[in-house]
Design an enzyme around this catalytic site. Structure first.
Site, PDB file in Angstrom:
ATOM      1  N   LYS A  94       0.869  -1.185   0.000  1.00 42.61           N
ATOM      2  CA  LYS A  94       0.000   0.000   0.000  1.00 42.61           C
ATOM      3  C   LYS A  94       0.895   1.221   0.000  1.00 42.61           C
ATOM      4  O   LYS A  94       1.829   1.321   0.788  1.00 42.61           O
ATOM      5  CB  LYS A  94      -0.872  -0.018   1.269  1.00 42.61           C
ATOM      6  CG  LYS A  94      -1.811   1.144   1.383  1.00 42.61           C
ATOM      7  CD  LYS A  94      -3.160   0.822   0.782  1.00 42.61           C
ATOM      8  CE  LYS A  94      -3.971   2.059   0.472  1.00 42.61           C
ATOM      9  NZ  LYS A  94      -3.655   2.708  -0.815  1.00 42.61           N
ATOM     10  N   GLN A 115       7.188   3.915   3.917  1.00 44.33           N
ATOM     11  CA  GLN A 115       5.784   3.512   3.943  1.00 44.33           C
ATOM     12  C   GLN A 115       5.572   2.249   4.779  1.00 44.33           C
ATOM     13  O   GLN A 115       4.537   2.093   5.431  1.00 44.33           O
ATOM     14  CB  GLN A 115       5.320   3.278   2.504  1.00 44.33           C
ATOM     15  CG  GLN A 115       3.825   3.252   2.316  1.00 44.33           C
ATOM     16  CD  GLN A 115       3.200   4.636   2.224  1.00 44.33           C
ATOM     17  OE1 GLN A 115       3.702   5.491   1.520  1.00 44.33           O
ATOM     18  NE2 GLN A 115       2.116   4.843   2.944  1.00 44.33           N
ATOM     19  N   LYS A 118       5.430   3.394   8.377  1.00 48.19           N
ATOM     20  CA  LYS A 118       4.251   4.249   8.557  1.00 48.19           C
ATOM     21  C   LYS A 118       2.976   3.402   8.610  1.00 48.19           C
ATOM     22  O   LYS A 118       2.141   3.560   9.486  1.00 48.19           O
ATOM     23  CB  LYS A 118       4.190   5.225   7.374  1.00 48.19           C
ATOM     24  CG  LYS A 118       3.056   6.214   7.441  1.00 48.19           C
ATOM     25  CD  LYS A 118       2.894   6.990   6.149  1.00 48.19           C
ATOM     26  CE  LYS A 118       4.186   7.614   5.668  1.00 48.19           C
ATOM     27  NZ  LYS A 118       3.967   8.584   4.573  1.00 48.19           N
ATOM     28  N   LYS A 130       5.295   1.823  -3.170  1.00 44.91           N
ATOM     29  CA  LYS A 130       5.224   3.169  -3.743  1.00 44.91           C
ATOM     30  C   LYS A 130       5.447   3.052  -5.243  1.00 44.91           C
ATOM     31  O   LYS A 130       6.092   2.106  -5.703  1.00 44.91           O
ATOM     32  CB  LYS A 130       6.309   4.067  -3.135  1.00 44.91           C
ATOM     33  CG  LYS A 130       6.056   5.545  -3.269  1.00 44.91           C
ATOM     34  CD  LYS A 130       5.124   6.078  -2.192  1.00 44.91           C
ATOM     35  CE  LYS A 130       4.703   7.503  -2.450  1.00 44.91           C
ATOM     36  NZ  LYS A 130       3.968   8.078  -1.318  1.00 44.91           N
ATOM     37  N   GLY A 169      -2.849   8.236  -4.240  1.00 42.59           N
ATOM     38  CA  GLY A 169      -2.227   9.434  -4.820  1.00 42.59           C
ATOM     39  C   GLY A 169      -0.979   9.846  -4.067  1.00 42.59           C
ATOM     40  O   GLY A 169      -0.650   9.316  -3.013  1.00 42.59           O
ATOM     41  N   ASP A 170      -0.270  10.788  -4.619  1.00 42.94           N
ATOM     42  CA  ASP A 170       0.890  11.435  -3.980  1.00 42.94           C
ATOM     43  C   ASP A 170       1.128  12.709  -4.800  1.00 42.94           C
ATOM     44  O   ASP A 170       0.202  13.177  -5.493  1.00 42.94           O
ATOM     45  CB  ASP A 170       2.117  10.496  -3.991  1.00 42.94           C
ATOM     46  CG  ASP A 170       3.266  11.015  -3.120  1.00 42.94           C
ATOM     47  OD1 ASP A 170       3.147  10.957  -1.892  1.00 42.94           O
ATOM     48  OD2 ASP A 170       4.284  11.490  -3.665  1.00 42.94           O
ATOM     49  N   THR A 213      -4.453  13.459   5.259  1.00 41.84           N
ATOM     50  CA  THR A 213      -3.035  13.652   5.581  1.00 41.84           C
ATOM     51  C   THR A 213      -2.843  15.002   6.286  1.00 41.84           C
ATOM     52  O   THR A 213      -2.148  15.095   7.308  1.00 41.84           O
ATOM     53  CB  THR A 213      -2.177  13.577   4.306  1.00 41.84           C
ATOM     54  OG1 THR A 213      -2.526  12.382   3.602  1.00 41.84           O
ATOM     55  CG2 THR A 213      -0.698  13.546   4.629  1.00 41.84           C
ATOM     56  N   ASN A 244      -2.433  19.060  -1.957  1.00 38.65           N
ATOM     57  CA  ASN A 244      -3.425  18.364  -1.145  1.00 38.65           C
ATOM     58  C   ASN A 244      -3.121  18.440   0.349  1.00 38.65           C
ATOM     59  O   ASN A 244      -3.985  18.820   1.151  1.00 38.65           O
ATOM     60  CB  ASN A 244      -3.511  16.901  -1.622  1.00 38.65           C
ATOM     61  CG  ASN A 244      -4.365  16.063  -0.709  1.00 38.65           C
ATOM     62  OD1 ASN A 244      -3.855  15.385   0.170  1.00 38.65           O
ATOM     63  ND2 ASN A 244      -5.665  16.131  -0.879  1.00 38.65           N
ATOM     64  N   SER A 382      -6.862   5.746   3.847  1.00 42.93           N
ATOM     65  CA  SER A 382      -6.864   4.823   2.701  1.00 42.93           C
ATOM     66  C   SER A 382      -7.199   3.415   3.179  1.00 42.93           C
ATOM     67  O   SER A 382      -7.953   2.684   2.532  1.00 42.93           O
ATOM     68  CB  SER A 382      -5.493   4.807   2.023  1.00 42.93           C
ATOM     69  OG  SER A 382      -5.395   5.850   1.081  1.00 42.93           O
TER      70      SER A 382
HETATM   71  P1  NDP Z   1       0.563  17.772  -4.370  1.00 46.20           P
HETATM   72  O1  NDP Z   1       1.060  17.434  -5.714  1.00 46.20           O
HETATM   73  O2  NDP Z   1      -0.894  17.955  -4.148  1.00 46.20           O
HETATM   74  O3  NDP Z   1       1.299  19.095  -3.840  1.00 46.20           O
HETATM   75  C1  NDP Z   1       2.686  19.160  -3.767  1.00 46.20           C
HETATM   76  C2  NDP Z   1       3.089  20.557  -3.342  1.00 46.20           C
HETATM   77  O4  NDP Z   1       4.489  20.574  -3.094  1.00 46.20           O
HETATM   78  C3  NDP Z   1       2.836  21.577  -4.441  1.00 46.20           C
HETATM   79  O5  NDP Z   1       2.598  22.822  -3.829  1.00 46.20           O
HETATM   80  C4  NDP Z   1       4.175  21.573  -5.184  1.00 46.20           C
HETATM   81  O6  NDP Z   1       4.447  22.775  -5.900  1.00 46.20           O
HETATM   82  C5  NDP Z   1       5.156  21.416  -4.050  1.00 46.20           C
HETATM   83  N1  NDP Z   1       6.372  20.748  -4.536  1.00 46.20           N
HETATM   84  C6  NDP Z   1       6.445  19.548  -5.178  1.00 46.20           C
HETATM   85  N2  NDP Z   1       7.718  19.278  -5.508  1.00 46.20           N
HETATM   86  C7  NDP Z   1       8.437  20.322  -5.068  1.00 46.20           C
HETATM   87  C8  NDP Z   1       9.815  20.641  -5.098  1.00 46.20           C
HETATM   88  N3  NDP Z   1      10.705  19.800  -5.649  1.00 46.20           N
HETATM   89  N4  NDP Z   1      10.222  21.810  -4.519  1.00 46.20           N
HETATM   90  C9  NDP Z   1       9.335  22.653  -3.956  1.00 46.20           C
HETATM   91  N5  NDP Z   1       8.015  22.416  -3.895  1.00 46.20           N
HETATM   92  C10 NDP Z   1       7.573  21.270  -4.441  1.00 46.20           C
HETATM   93  O7  NDP Z   1       1.145  16.632  -3.389  1.00 46.20           O
HETATM   94  P2  NDP Z   1       0.676  16.226  -1.928  1.00 46.20           P
HETATM   95  O8  NDP Z   1       0.191  17.427  -1.210  1.00 46.20           O
HETATM   96  O9  NDP Z   1      -0.177  15.033  -2.045  1.00 46.20           O
HETATM   97  O10 NDP Z   1       2.061  15.730  -1.294  1.00 46.20           O
HETATM   98  C11 NDP Z   1       2.946  16.609  -0.604  1.00 46.20           C
HETATM   99  C12 NDP Z   1       3.889  15.789   0.281  1.00 46.20           C
HETATM  100  O11 NDP Z   1       3.126  15.017   1.212  1.00 46.20           O
HETATM  101  C13 NDP Z   1       4.783  14.780  -0.451  1.00 46.20           C
HETATM  102  O12 NDP Z   1       6.010  14.659   0.231  1.00 46.20           O
HETATM  103  C14 NDP Z   1       4.000  13.479  -0.316  1.00 46.20           C
HETATM  104  O13 NDP Z   1       4.825  12.335  -0.448  1.00 46.20           O
HETATM  105  C15 NDP Z   1       3.491  13.644   1.112  1.00 46.20           C
HETATM  106  N6  NDP Z   1       2.347  12.809   1.466  1.00 46.20           N
HETATM  107  C16 NDP Z   1       1.169  12.894   0.758  1.00 46.20           C
HETATM  108  C17 NDP Z   1       0.088  12.116   1.134  1.00 46.20           C
HETATM  109  C18 NDP Z   1      -1.245  12.257   0.485  1.00 46.20           C
HETATM  110  O14 NDP Z   1      -2.200  11.683   1.004  1.00 46.20           O
HETATM  111  N7  NDP Z   1      -1.389  13.016  -0.600  1.00 46.20           N
HETATM  112  C19 NDP Z   1       0.201  11.123   2.215  1.00 46.20           C
HETATM  113  C20 NDP Z   1       1.441  11.196   2.953  1.00 46.20           C
HETATM  114  C21 NDP Z   1       2.473  11.984   2.551  1.00 46.20           C
HETATM  115  P3  NDP Z   1       4.306  22.758  -7.504  1.00 46.20           P
HETATM  116  O15 NDP Z   1       2.828  22.769  -7.751  1.00 46.20           O
HETATM  117  O16 NDP Z   1       5.006  23.996  -7.927  1.00 46.20           O
HETATM  118  O17 NDP Z   1       4.974  21.503  -7.974  1.00 46.20           O
END
Ligand code: NDP
Length: 450
Positions: A94, A115, A118, A130, A169-170, A213, A244, A382
């Site tokens: 997962k 993961q 976690k 992943k 998603g991620d 999250t 997100n 999830s």
């Molecule tokens: P999204 O794609 O919805 O948002 C990602 C955000 O981070 C955007 O604002 C993006 O900006 C920014 N970002 C991405 N890459 C970079 C980078 N290299 N440098 C600076 N800013 C960056 O993703 P999520 O919100 O889903 O995920 C965010 C984090 O949370 C990740 O680390 C993910 O692994 C973690 N996570 C997510 C979960 C989930 O349920 N979605 C669960 C657990 C952890 P831009 O739009 O400019 O790319």
């Protein structure tokens, strides 16, 4: 750590690095975990003899594939597709799918490895995995994203299943992408199952999954603050990212009375001294999820500060929520946060703090909640989505939210159980690593050398 344990960790890491060359994020994630676990393994011959750590750092299966697709102009593109099936000792693999140009094997292996721990911490029966692609959804039309997702799933479908491997998603994969992938899976397999989580509410999704999250990492921060008789009410919060996780962290922070002053994306950050209100947050959701614009537009609309190419950690805050990506807080940022009297860091993102930054947080004894504990709320819901799919019965918003809250409280308790030192300081890194490890390790022992 004693000198002998240091040597053992270094020897172990030398082998991991030799076997997985060039995968720096994977090395970083493994080292942090092995530093916490080496004393446990050395004290328990059963783990040592069974080479549990060596087995946990080798994925059960790595799937690599070609993803060809055609853009709106008829040009053909070829991306790389990946799925890392890391560990299935306590349940089906997962973990999310990431679409971002920086995606590579090392990054996905670090994420899959994290993961495993976690998912174990959530107490739900989920193994770790992943996946993703170096495809960049930014600037692509909906049709292009759909064709890419369909091509990606055309290969992935033969490796996953509701009882085998359940992606979510991620970064770069939200409701739109999950929808296109689910549609293609259903079409190819002729079955409507819970093979993906983060589905739309009308077609098998769970209420609160999009929020989970972000909400979860705020609940975790609240639990950490309670250990110092503090709360989020009235606190100034710095949040990074605007996707997100960041969006729903901000929503929950506002509802608990905190003032959120920053958001960012990969181009820069905004600083809103007056605080992001519910109305302004609605604008961010529309900007990022519908119009797919840049955070700079927030600064233009509300006439606040925008800093190009920087992260928000130089702004004064009481609590920090890194919710963007890995290694977004370095040693200098961590020192600045501590100098500015930041009392807690709760990681919405995965591994957002570099090892040097983590060291600064631990040395200063601030409340530091690592991602594998603090952001486990997403995968926890999830898991609850999988349960509802199996029962074919949906739960109400309140029911899912109260289960999420309880899971975050339980994860916090586990961290305290394994991470509290004789001085009373709670090392959440150690607590999360050991708490996540024991269940998986014991399941692996019970299942033999596989
Ligand atoms: P999204 O794609 O919805 O948002 C990602 C955000 O981070 C955007 O604002 C993006 O900006 C920014 N970002 C991405 N890459 C970079 C980078 N290299 N440098 C600076 N800013 C960056 O993703 P999520 O919100 O889903 O995920 C965010 C984090 O949370 C990740 O680390 C993910 O692994 C973690 N996570 C997510 C979960 C989930 O349920 N979605 C669960 C657990 C952890 P831009 O739009 O400019 O790319």
């Amino acid at each position: 750590m004693s000198d002998l344990l240091d040597v053992k960790v270094n020897d172990f890491m030398a082998k991991v690095i030799a076997k997985n060359p060039g995968e720096s994020e994977f090395h970083q994630a493994v080292k942090e975990v092995v530093e916490s676990l080496m004393p446990i393994v050395e004290e328990n011959p059963k783990y040592k003899y069974a080479k549990i750590l060596e087995r946990m750092t080798e994925p059960e299966r790595v799937i690599l594939f070609r993803v060809p697709w055609v853009d709106d102009n008829g040009e053909i593109h070829i991306n790389k597709g990946y799925r890392i099936e890391m560990n299935s000792a306590i349940g089906p693999y997962k973990g999310g799918i990431r679409f971002h140009p920086t995606v590579n094997l090392g990054i996905l292996k670090f994420l899959a490895f994290e993961q495993v721990f976690k998912n174990s911490l959530t107490t739900l029966p989920m193994g770790g995995g992943k996946g993703g692609s170096d495809f960049d959804p930014k600037g692509k039309s909906d049709q292009e994203v759909m064709r890419f997702c369909q091509s990606f799933m055309t290969e992935l479908q033969r490796h996953i299943g509701a009882d085998t491997d359940v992606p979510a998603g991620d970064i770069g994969v939200g409701g739109r992408e999950i929808g296109y992938m689910f549609g293609q899976y259903k079409r190819l397999r002729n079955e409507f199952t819970g093979v993906l989580t983060g589905k739309g509410i009308e077609w098998g999704g769970s209420l609160i999954r999009p929020e989970a999250t972000g909400y979860g990492c705020v609940y975790f921060a609240d639990e950490m603050l309670k250990t110092r008789k503090e709360s989020l009410k009235g606190k100034i919060a710095a949040v990074s990212g605007s996707g997100n996780v960041a969006q729903y962290a901000v929503e929950k922070l506002i509802s608990l009375g905190a003032k959120v002053v920053t958001l960012s994306d990969s181009s820069g950050y905004i600083y809103d001294e007056g605080g992001i209100t519910t109305e302004k947050l609605a604008y961010v959701l529309d900007l990022k999820n519908i119009r797919r614009g840049r955070i700079k537009e927030y600064a233009e609309k509300y006439d606040v500060k925008y800093v190009e190419g920087q992260r928000p950690w130089g702004e004064k805050c009481d609590v920090a929520f890194p919710c963007a990506t890995q290694n977004e807080i370095n040693e200098e940022d961590a020192k600045t946060l501590c100098k500015n009297d930041c009392m807690a860091v709760s990681e919405g993102a995965n591994m957002p703090s570099t090892p040097e930054a983590v060291e600064v947080f631990l040395k200063n004894e601030i409340l530091y909640g690592p991602g594998k504990a603090a952001n486990a709320g997403g995968v926890a819901v999830s898991g609850l989505e999988m349960t509802q799919n199996s029962m074919r019965l949906p739960w109400s918003r309140e029911e899912v939210d109260s289960k999420l809250k309880q899971i975050m409280v339980n994860i916090h308790e586990t961290c305290v159980k394994y991470g509290k030192s004789s001085s009373g300081f709670i090392n959440y890194v150690k607590g999360a690593n050991i708490g996540g490890f024991i269940k998986v390790a014991n399941a692996m022992l019970a299942q033999g050398i596989v």
